[in-house]
Design an enzyme around this catalytic site. Structure first.
Site, mmCIF file in Angstrom:
data_model
loop_
_atom_site.group_PDB
_atom_site.id
_atom_site.type_symbol
_atom_site.label_atom_id
_atom_site.label_comp_id
_atom_site.label_asym_id
_atom_site.label_seq_id
_atom_site.Cartn_x
_atom_site.Cartn_y
_atom_site.Cartn_z
ATOM 1 N N SER A 25 0.811 -1.218 0.000
ATOM 2 C CA SER A 25 0.000 0.000 0.000
ATOM 3 C C SER A 25 0.846 1.272 0.000
ATOM 4 C CB SER A 25 -0.949 -0.001 1.195
ATOM 5 O OG SER A 25 -1.954 -0.975 1.029
ATOM 6 N N LYS A 74 -10.523 -5.674 9.764
ATOM 7 C CA LYS A 74 -11.555 -5.056 8.935
ATOM 8 C C LYS A 74 -12.918 -5.013 9.625
ATOM 9 C CE LYS A 74 -9.399 -5.961 4.451
ATOM 10 N NZ LYS A 74 -9.595 -6.506 3.084
ATOM 11 N N ASP A 113 -12.566 -2.593 -1.310
ATOM 12 C CA ASP A 113 -12.221 -3.862 -1.956
ATOM 13 C C ASP A 113 -13.183 -4.190 -3.088
ATOM 14 O OD1 ASP A 113 -9.962 -4.425 -0.439
ATOM 15 O OD2 ASP A 113 -11.097 -5.491 1.107
ATOM 16 N N GLY A 136 -13.237 -19.752 -1.170
ATOM 17 C CA GLY A 136 -12.913 -18.998 0.036
ATOM 18 C C GLY A 136 -14.159 -18.556 0.772
#
Length: 296
Positions: A25, A74, A113, A136
């Site tokens: 990032s 998150k 995202d 996932g």
């Protein structure tokens, strides 16, 4: 003629997570500042161990003008916020923007995202997909499912090591009106039948799937028309190895598109730059090229 500078007040920004040393990032944000001609903005990595988000929020967060949030924080970031941007129903946020000044600031939380995945699909020219096999079950899988629904997917096959952990993902998709089937984790090759195979798996799980699929290629009934992988390392990723093996069976016919985690990372970071610096449009593709272009 010199590059025109964008007026942005001095900002101290950061990315937090556990682990954090690997995060790209800072490089992506710095690439955006250079491309936009932004001065006076710093962006750093801060290691916030699992279980210490509350202490970070109390002791460090008030000194920051914006934060990118990676795992495992998150959910905590979403819960901390007073206000939320689009996709708040996911209960996860990767961006915190302060509201007001002082040590008792409130925060707005955003999930960039979803925008990152949408941007990655667009970069790979993936569209017109109606069915998806989604690998996932974590926070990234929720964002991935949302982006795929918004891209037109209405049929999902889900695969995860733990059937129980798929419950939030199933609920999300059912609320959005999608048809959902749960595939066999131990035989993933039988679920490679959708328009797109999209993976939100961490590396360990992705390696398990790749090892099985590559040994049982003859059981793959259909080569998907597209792939998406949230991973961006190592190169090639396990899903990229599957993609290459399937391409080799096509005898020169149309190669399936592949949307990369690197593009996702660049596009979600671009949206963060827009939120943190107040610019209309950050240069996602230029950010990608500067950080990843020479390596892929």
């Amino acid at each position: 003629m010199g590059e025109e500078k964008v007026a942005v007040r001095p900002l101290r920004l950061a990315v937090i997570g556990d682990p954090i040393a690997h995060s790209l990032s800072p490089e992506l944000h710095a690439a955006a500042y250079r491309a936009l001609g932004i001065d006076g903005v710093s962006y750093e990595r801060i290691h916030v161990p699992r279980g210490e988000f509350e202490q970070f929020a109390r002791d460090v967060l008030p000194s920051l003008d914006g934060v990118s949030v990676t795992m495992p924080h998150k959910i905590h970031a979403h819960e901390l916020a007073l206000a939320h941007g689009p996709h708040a129903e996911l209960g996860i946020a990767n961006t915190l923007i302060p509201l007001g000044e002082g040590r008792h600031r409130q925060y707005a939380a955003f999930n960039t995202d979803v925008a990152g995945i949408t941007g990655a699909l667009a970069s790979a020219r993936i569209s017109g997909i109606e069915s998806a096999t989604l690998l996932g079950s974590g926070a990234t899988a929720l964002s991935l499912a949302t982006a795929l629904c918004e891209a037109g997917c209405t049929n999902f096959t889900l695969l995860a090591r733990s059937r129980e952990k798929l419950a939030p993902l199933e609920s999300l998709l059912i609320r959005r009106g999608a048809r959902v089937n749960v595939g066999d984790w131990d035989r993933p090759e039988l679920s490679f039948h959708s328009d797109i195979v999209a993976s939100a798996l961490a590396l360990e799980g992705a390696e398990v799937v790749a090892e099985r699929v590559l040994r049982h290629m003859h059981d793959v009934a259909r080569v998907p028309s597209a792939f998406f992988d949230a991973l961006y390392f190592p190169h090639p990723t396990p899903l990229e190895r599957i993609h290459a093996a399937l391409v080799s069976t096509l005898d020169g016919t149309c190669e399936p598109a592949f949307a990369t985690g690197a593009h996702m990372l660049a596009h979600q970071a671009a949206r963060q730059v827009e939120l943190m610096c107040g610019v209309d449009q950050a240069p996602a593709e230029a950010m990608y090229e500067e950080v990843f272009g020479s390596a892929r």
